[in-house]
Design an enzyme around this catalytic site. Structure first.
Site, short mmCIF file in Angstrom:
data_model
loop_
_atom_site.label_atom_id
_atom_site.label_comp_id
_atom_site.label_asym_id
_atom_site.label_seq_id
_atom_site.Cartn_x
_atom_site.Cartn_y
_atom_site.Cartn_z
N ASN A 150 0.81 -1.23 0.00
CA ASN A 150 0.00 0.00 0.00
C ASN A 150 0.84 1.28 0.00
OD1 ASN A 150 0.29 -1.43 2.63
ND2 ASN A 150 -0.31 0.56 3.45
N SER A 200 -11.10 -5.25 0.43
CA SER A 200 -11.82 -4.16 1.07
C SER A 200 -12.64 -3.40 0.03
CB SER A 200 -10.81 -3.21 1.72
OG SER A 200 -11.47 -2.12 2.32
N CYS A 324 -2.02 5.10 7.23
CA CYS A 324 -2.19 4.46 8.53
C CYS A 324 -0.99 4.66 9.44
CB CYS A 324 -2.44 2.97 8.36
SG CYS A 324 -3.94 2.65 7.45
N1 PLP Z 1 -4.57 -3.84 3.96
C1 PLP Z 1 -4.07 -2.95 3.11
C2 PLP Z 1 -2.98 -3.37 2.17
C3 PLP Z 1 -4.56 -1.64 3.07
O1 PLP Z 1 -4.04 -0.76 2.21
C4 PLP Z 1 -5.59 -1.28 3.98
C5 PLP Z 1 -6.08 0.11 4.03
O2 PLP Z 1 -5.32 1.07 4.01
C6 PLP Z 1 -6.08 -2.26 4.86
C7 PLP Z 1 -5.55 -3.52 4.82
C8 PLP Z 1 -7.19 -1.94 5.84
O3 PLP Z 1 -8.41 -1.84 5.14
P1 PLP Z 1 -9.76 -1.38 5.82
O4 PLP Z 1 -9.73 0.10 5.87
O5 PLP Z 1 -10.84 -1.92 4.91
O6 PLP Z 1 -9.84 -2.01 7.17
#
Ligand code: PLP
Length: 378
Positions: A150, A200, A324
């Site tokens: 991400n 997601s 995040c």
């Molecule tokens: N995994 C990855 C690779 C992400 O980019 C994200 C969100 O930034 C998530 C998990 C978490 O997703 P959600 O917001 O649907 O909990």
């Protein structure tokens, strides 16, 4: 005019998804568990959305469970797999660049006594098959590796990695967090050798608060939430029919256009790369073989948040590293071996099918202006 280049953080809900969610809130607002007609109509919405998500992954609908998003999917799948399959064997192999919803779940498992072996990426941000395989031994019962990172867009060849893992350790359960690849890059579960997959909604123009998990038939995952027994007992709580309807509609809207959207992202990425390579104060941290939807850069001497707020003042929205990891040095960039100075000045630019050509020019103009202004004060 607003320039939104933060689509890896979240996307704008598409018309189709918004309409489907409103219809489910205002017209078909029954509870899918109700035995009357309204309940049945709501149940039909779930069935149809489940079919859409299953079609997107080329799997059968009963392998798809709806959750509140990828964080819940990752938690349910990893904790569930560990508690079911981690009795005799105790070792989990993971990439060291997982999203916090995987990494922090692994830390919880470590606190319970599981052993987690983390595999570092190469300097291009991707996980090397040989390195991953080296970490797998006869005690490994679970392997997790994300599809697309991400923060950098680095793509891991999940099919190649997981099929080699299964060859070495046939009983090993494999999980991939495919959030940043879903409906953007090719994704056929049978080619991925993945037993468990997380996706997601809000990264693909569906509303926030909805996601799904794929669980291969025969794999036993216990629920995280107990109660009314919805989702075949795997995810209790009244289903969010509007959000699920939105997810189904967003999937249907995107699915036929994956190649076109990919080409568009590639064109935008190429344009951005060309323009940025003319700026001597910019380093591009994402390799050219990364997902075209994500580009990570560093701006010499200007801390990410400072540049981010300058860009914001010009109505240009991007992320500092990952959305995040507010304020913290990016673990992903550090693991790639990037020097802390580059990591602390990193920005993430990310596209969606709604991104436009003109946004690249507006971003680069604002970035250049920001650098001229801020380098004097830094
Ligand atoms: N995994 C990855 C690779 C992400 O980019 C994200 C969100 O930034 C998530 C998990 C978490 O997703 P959600 O917001 O649907 O909990």
């Amino acid at each position: 005019m607003m320039t939104y280049l933060d689509n890896a953080a979240t996307t704008r809900v598409c018309e189709e998804a918004a309409q489907a969610a409103v219809d489910a809130m205002r017209e078909n607002y029954g509870n899918p568990s109700s035995l009357h007609r309204m309940g049945l109509d709501a149940e039909l919405i779930l069935t149809s959305a489940r079919k859409s998500v299953a079609k997107a992954l080329s799997v059968t609908p009963e392998t798809i469970t709806f959750t509140s998003g990828a964080t819940e999917s990752n938690n349910t799948l990893l904790l569930g797999a560990a508690h079911t399959y981690g009795k005799r064997h105790r070792t989990i192999v993971a990439s060291s660049i997982e999203h916090p919803s995987v990494e922090e779940t692994l830390q919880c498992l470590e606190a319970e006594g599981f052993i987690v072996k983390r595999v570092k990426p190469r300097s291009d941000g991707s996980i090397n098959l040989t390195d991953f395989l080296y970490a797998v031994d006869n005690d490994t019962f679970l392997a997790t590796c994300m599809y697309v990172n991400n923060e950098t867009g680095a793509i891991n060849d999940i099919g190649e990695i997981f099929s080699a893992v299964k060859f070495k350790q046939p009983d090993c359960i494999t999980h991939t967090d495919a959030v940043q690849g879903f409906l953007k890059l090719p994704m056929k579960v049978s080619d991925m050798s993945a037993d468990l997959i997380t996706v997601s909604g809000h990264k693909i123009h569906a509303p926030k608060g909805i996601g799904a998990m794929y669980i291969k038939r025969g794999i036993r995952i216990p629920p995280l939430l107990h109660g009314g027994g919805q989702e075949k007992g795997l995810r209790s709580g009244t289903e969010s029919v509007p959000l699920i309807a939105g997810l189904g509609a967003a999937v249907e809207a995107q699915l036929p256009n994956i190649p076109t959207a990919y080409k568009n992202a590639q064109m935008l990425g190429d344009r951005l790369r060309t323009q940025l390579s003319a700026l001597p104060f910019v380093t591009i941290n994402s390799g050219s073989n990364c997902s075209p939807y994500v580009m990570n850069i560093s701006v010499q001497g200007i801390r990410s948040e400072i540049m981010l707020h300058f860009l914001e003042s010009r109505h240009v929205y991007v992320s500092s590293g990952s959305a995040c990891s507010k304020g913290k040095t990016s673990r992903v960039l550090t693991e790639m071996g990037l020097d802390a100075k580059l990591a602390d000045t990193s920005l993430r630019i990310s596209f969606s099918k709604m991104s436009a050509w003109g946004e690249i020019d507006l971003f680069v103009t604002a970035l250049r202006e920001g650098y001229m202004k801020l380098e004097k004060t830094s």
